[in-house]
Structure formats: structure tokens, C-alpha cells
Design an enzyme around this catalytic site. Structure first.
Site, PDB file in Angstrom:
ATOM      1  N   ASP A   1       1.329 -44.360   6.205  1.00 23.49           N
ATOM      2  CA  ASP A   1       2.562 -45.135   5.435  1.00 23.49           C
ATOM      3  C   ASP A   1       3.910 -44.365   4.865  1.00 23.49           C
ATOM      4  O   ASP A   1       3.061 -43.322   3.962  1.00 23.49           O
ATOM      5  CB  ASP A   1       1.921 -46.304   4.052  1.00 23.49           C
ATOM      6  CG  ASP A   1       2.872 -46.560   2.428  1.00 23.49           C
ATOM      7  OD1 ASP A   1       4.101 -46.526   3.383  1.00 23.49           O
ATOM      8  OD2 ASP A   1       2.334 -46.631   2.175  1.00 23.49           O
TER       9      ASP A   1
ATOM     10  N   ALA B   1      10.565 -49.897   8.092  1.00 26.09           N
ATOM     11  CA  ALA B   1      11.486 -50.672   6.953  1.00 26.09           C
ATOM     12  C   ALA B   1      11.106 -52.009   5.921  1.00 26.09           C
ATOM     13  O   ALA B   1      10.389 -52.396   7.793  1.00 26.09           O
ATOM     14  CB  ALA B   1      13.023 -50.401   7.414  1.00 26.09           C
ATOM     15  N   ILE B   2      11.501 -52.628   5.166  1.00 25.34           N
ATOM     16  CA  ILE B   2      10.847 -53.345   4.422  1.00 25.34           C
ATOM     17  C   ILE B   2      11.866 -54.516   4.118  1.00 25.34           C
ATOM     18  O   ILE B   2      12.668 -53.576   3.638  1.00 25.34           O
ATOM     19  CB  ILE B   2       9.748 -53.701   4.751  1.00 25.34           C
ATOM     20  CG1 ILE B   2       9.436 -52.724   3.063  1.00 25.34           C
ATOM     21  CG2 ILE B   2       8.393 -52.699   4.998  1.00 25.34           C
ATOM     22  CD1 ILE B   2       8.162 -52.360   2.220  1.00 25.34           C
TER      23      ILE B   2
ATOM     24  N   SER C   1      21.906 -49.442   7.720  1.00 22.45           N
ATOM     25  CA  SER C   1      22.112 -50.780   7.869  1.00 22.45           C
ATOM     26  C   SER C   1      23.669 -50.739   7.803  1.00 22.45           C
ATOM     27  O   SER C   1      24.097 -49.809   6.970  1.00 22.45           O
ATOM     28  CB  SER C   1      21.282 -51.019   6.949  1.00 22.45           C
ATOM     29  OG  SER C   1      21.922 -52.719   6.983  1.00 22.45           O
TER      30      SER C   1
ATOM     31  N   TYR D   1      16.795 -54.373  -0.434  1.00 25.86           N
ATOM     32  CA  TYR D   1      17.399 -53.645   1.032  1.00 25.86           C
ATOM     33  C   TYR D   1      18.759 -53.128   0.762  1.00 25.86           C
ATOM     34  O   TYR D   1      18.787 -51.780   1.169  1.00 25.86           O
ATOM     35  CB  TYR D   1      16.713 -55.022   1.891  1.00 25.86           C
ATOM     36  CG  TYR D   1      17.174 -54.322   3.119  1.00 25.86           C
ATOM     37  CD1 TYR D   1      16.370 -53.533   4.288  1.00 25.86           C
ATOM     38  CD2 TYR D   1      18.060 -54.708   3.985  1.00 25.86           C
ATOM     39  CE1 TYR D   1      16.667 -52.851   5.754  1.00 25.86           C
ATOM     40  CE2 TYR D   1      18.519 -53.992   5.121  1.00 25.86           C
ATOM     41  CZ  TYR D   1      17.971 -53.488   5.370  1.00 25.86           C
ATOM     42  OH  TYR D   1      17.746 -52.706   6.974  1.00 25.86           O
TER      43      TYR D   1
ATOM     44  N   ALA E   1      20.875 -52.295  -1.792  1.00 27.10           N
ATOM     45  CA  ALA E   1      20.306 -50.840  -2.092  1.00 27.10           C
ATOM     46  C   ALA E   1      19.431 -50.072  -1.754  1.00 27.10           C
ATOM     47  O   ALA E   1      20.218 -48.259  -1.609  1.00 27.10           O
ATOM     48  CB  ALA E   1      19.474 -51.125  -3.676  1.00 27.10           C
TER      49      ALA E   1
ATOM     50  N   LYS F   1      19.421 -48.646   1.128  1.00 30.40           N
ATOM     51  CA  LYS F   1      20.439 -48.420   3.039  1.00 30.40           C
ATOM     52  C   LYS F   1      21.422 -47.989   2.377  1.00 30.40           C
ATOM     53  O   LYS F   1      21.838 -46.773   2.387  1.00 30.40           O
ATOM     54  CB  LYS F   1      19.561 -50.269   2.906  1.00 30.40           C
ATOM     55  CG  LYS F   1      19.019 -50.281   4.419  1.00 30.40           C
ATOM     56  CD  LYS F   1      18.453 -49.108   4.544  1.00 30.40           C
ATOM     57  CE  LYS F   1      17.757 -49.448   5.712  1.00 30.40           C
ATOM     58  NZ  LYS F   1      16.488 -48.373   7.047  1.00 30.40           N
TER      59      LYS F   1
END
Length: 294
Positions: free
Chosen positions: A68, A97-98, A147, A160, A162, A164
Site C-alpha cells: 500500500d 491511483a484511486i 493526469s 482526484y 486536488a 493530481k
């Protein structure tokens, strides 16, 4: 590698997020180059399946370790294992990434924070371990997958976006700090939408089912950019995807129009009309990737 040092005949490549999507395709591509691979993700069982495919594809050796990346100690143990086994690490690719879908106020605090921990703090943990090793051996390529949403904001993925945006700044800082370090290269790869299982496994508090947008490119397109970056003699940053540059231009040059149009556009192309219940998805534990959201 630096121009003064020849590229190793057999590269040692550490890949985070190697169980699916871009990470898996990256592992297979380096396997075809007959690399030695250390593969990491939260699901060690899935990693073993990927490792078998990599061996069949030509990898000289493959080792896996459940990791993790939000846990700095787990990341360092992965690097220690890879260095103990292979003697060095030449390339590190951080793909893990999630994301979560939903209006900002509807996303639970712990889910929002989990996205930040994985995408930003996790990437920082990987970068820290990689750069400490690279600076000692005076060579190495660190690739951080950012991204398009690190330079253009959209609704319904605030955590996401924020993470990236912050990652994009981290890449630039690391490039600046390592300009004078012999042989150490830092690369930022910034994909637009990619056709992977992330849409199916993400946590979702929007009330509608996400799907792969028609603007998505294949993971192999991103992998091509990754491999080209690690073959370079200089650090680099690159947007990847046919819609990236038009989106960036609209975001910067026509901000009011962009903000007015991006919500309706996403509601039309990024979600189906199928209602769905709120779900934590893979925010706290790995889930099998699938394309059921398509």
C-alpha cells in the site's frame, strides 16, 4: 541513465499499481524488453497472475510484493527487497491511483482523505525511496503518472483533481531539485481518460454509474510515453491523449465557457443513466478490475 553511463543490459524496473490497467501494461512492456521486475499493488494474489504473464512475455525475473503506497514503511520494504534481490533499481514507475465520484459534500471525509493519501502522499513515498536510491547510485528514472486533471479541473472528482494538481507541482519541484544530480531523471506523464477498470472499481457517491468515456485512449498509449521517457537522457513532462491540449487551451483561455460546459459534458459522456447505490469501491481495499462500468 546519464549520458556518461551505459544503460544496463538488463534493466531493473519497480512498478507500483502493477495489478491492472496502466501498471499491468507497463509491466508487460518491460517484460518484452527482458527486464527484471519488482511488481507492487495492494492485491498480491492479482500480482502473481500478472507476474506469470510477464515471465511468459520474456521477463528475466519477476518478484511481487503486496504494497500500500500510502504506507511509507511498506514502500521502503519493497525497495529494500528489490535492491537485495537485484543489486540496484534502474526505473521506478508509479501508476497506483484511486478516485471517487460524487459532489464534494457527498463524498465521506475518510474516502476523500484516502484518495489524497494514495494519489499524493503515496506518490511522495515512492519518490522518496526511489530518489534516495538513485542519488546514491547516481542513475535512475522516476516516472510519476499524473493526469490531465492535474492541470484542468472537473466536477464530481474533487479529491482526484486536488491530488493530481498537487502531484503535478511535486513533479516540477523534484525535477528542479535533481537538475544537477548526475544520472537522476524525473518524468511526469499526464494521461487524459484511459480505458481501464478504474471506472468500475472506484468509490461512487454520485448516484449514477460511471463509464469509460468515448474520449479515452488505450493503456498502451500511456505505456509508449512511459517507455520513451525512460529512454531519454533528460527529465521530461508530457500530456498524453488526443483531447488533452484542446481541454487545456479551453480551461486557460476560455475559463467561463469551460466551466459552463464541462459539467453537462461529463454528465453526458462519463455516466450512464443507470442509478447506483453509494459505494466505497476500492477506497480502502483492492477490488478486481473490470470493465463492467462501460
Amino acid at each position: 541513465m546519464s549520458s556518461s553511463q551505459p544503460r544496463p543490459a538488463t534493466e531493473v524496473v519497480v512498478i507500483m499499481g502493477a495489478s491492472s490497467g496502466i501498471g499491468k501494461e507497463t509491466a508487460l512492456r518491460y517484460a518484452h524488453r527482458r527486464a527484471r521486475l519488482a511488481l507492487a499493488a495492494r492485491s498480491e494474489e492479482t500480482l502473481r497472475q500478472v507476474a506469470a504473464e510477464c515471465r511468459d512475455a520474456g521477463a528475466v525475473d519477476v518478484v511481487v510484493q503486496g504494497t500500500d503506497i500510502a504506507d511509507a514503511d511498506q514502500v521502503q520494504r519493497l525497495f529494500d527487497m528489490a535492491i537485495a534481490r537485484y543489486g540496484r533499481v534502474d526505473v521506478v514507475v508509479q501508476c497506483a491511483a484511486i478516485t471517487t465520484f460524487g459532489r464534494f459534500e457527498d463524498v465521506p471525509v475518510e474516502v476523500f482523505d484516502g484518495v489524497i493519501r494514495t494519489n499524493l502522499l503515496g506518490a511522495a513515498n515512492v519518490a522518496r525511496s526511489a530518489l534516495n536510491h538513485f542519488q546514491q547510485q547516481q542513475s535512475g528514472h522516476l516516472v510519476l503518472i499524473g493526469s490531465l486533471l492535474g492541470v484542468t479541473a472537473v466536477p464530481y472528482q474533487s479529491a482526484y483533481v486536488a491530488s493530481k494538481f498537487a502531484l503535478c507541482g511535486l513533479v516540477r519541484s523534484l525535477r528542479q531539485e535533481n537538475r544537477q544530480v548526475p544520472g537522476v531523471k524525473v518524468h511526469g506523464i499526464y494521461p487524459g481518460p484511459v480505458d481501464t477498470g478504474v471506472y468500475a472499481t472506484a468509490s461512487n457517491f454520485y448516484g449514477r454509474t460511471p463509464r469509460v468515456p468515448p474520449t479515452a485512449v488505450s493503456p498502451s498509449t500511456i505505456v509508449e510515453a512511459i517507455v520513451r521517457a525512460t529512454d531519454r537522457q533528460t527529465s521530461s513532462e508530457r500530456q498524453v491523449g488526443w483531447m488533452n491540449r484542446p481541454a487545456i487551451m479551453a480551461y486557460r483561455l476560455l475559463p467561463s465557457l469551460y466551466d459552463a460546459m464541462v459539467g453537462p459534458f461529463l454528465r453526458a459522456v462519463a455516466f450512464t443513466d443507470e442509478p447506483t447505490e453509494a459505494s466505497n469501491g476500492n477506497a480502502f481495499e483492492a477490488q478486481p478490475a473490470s470493465h463492467t462500468a462501460r
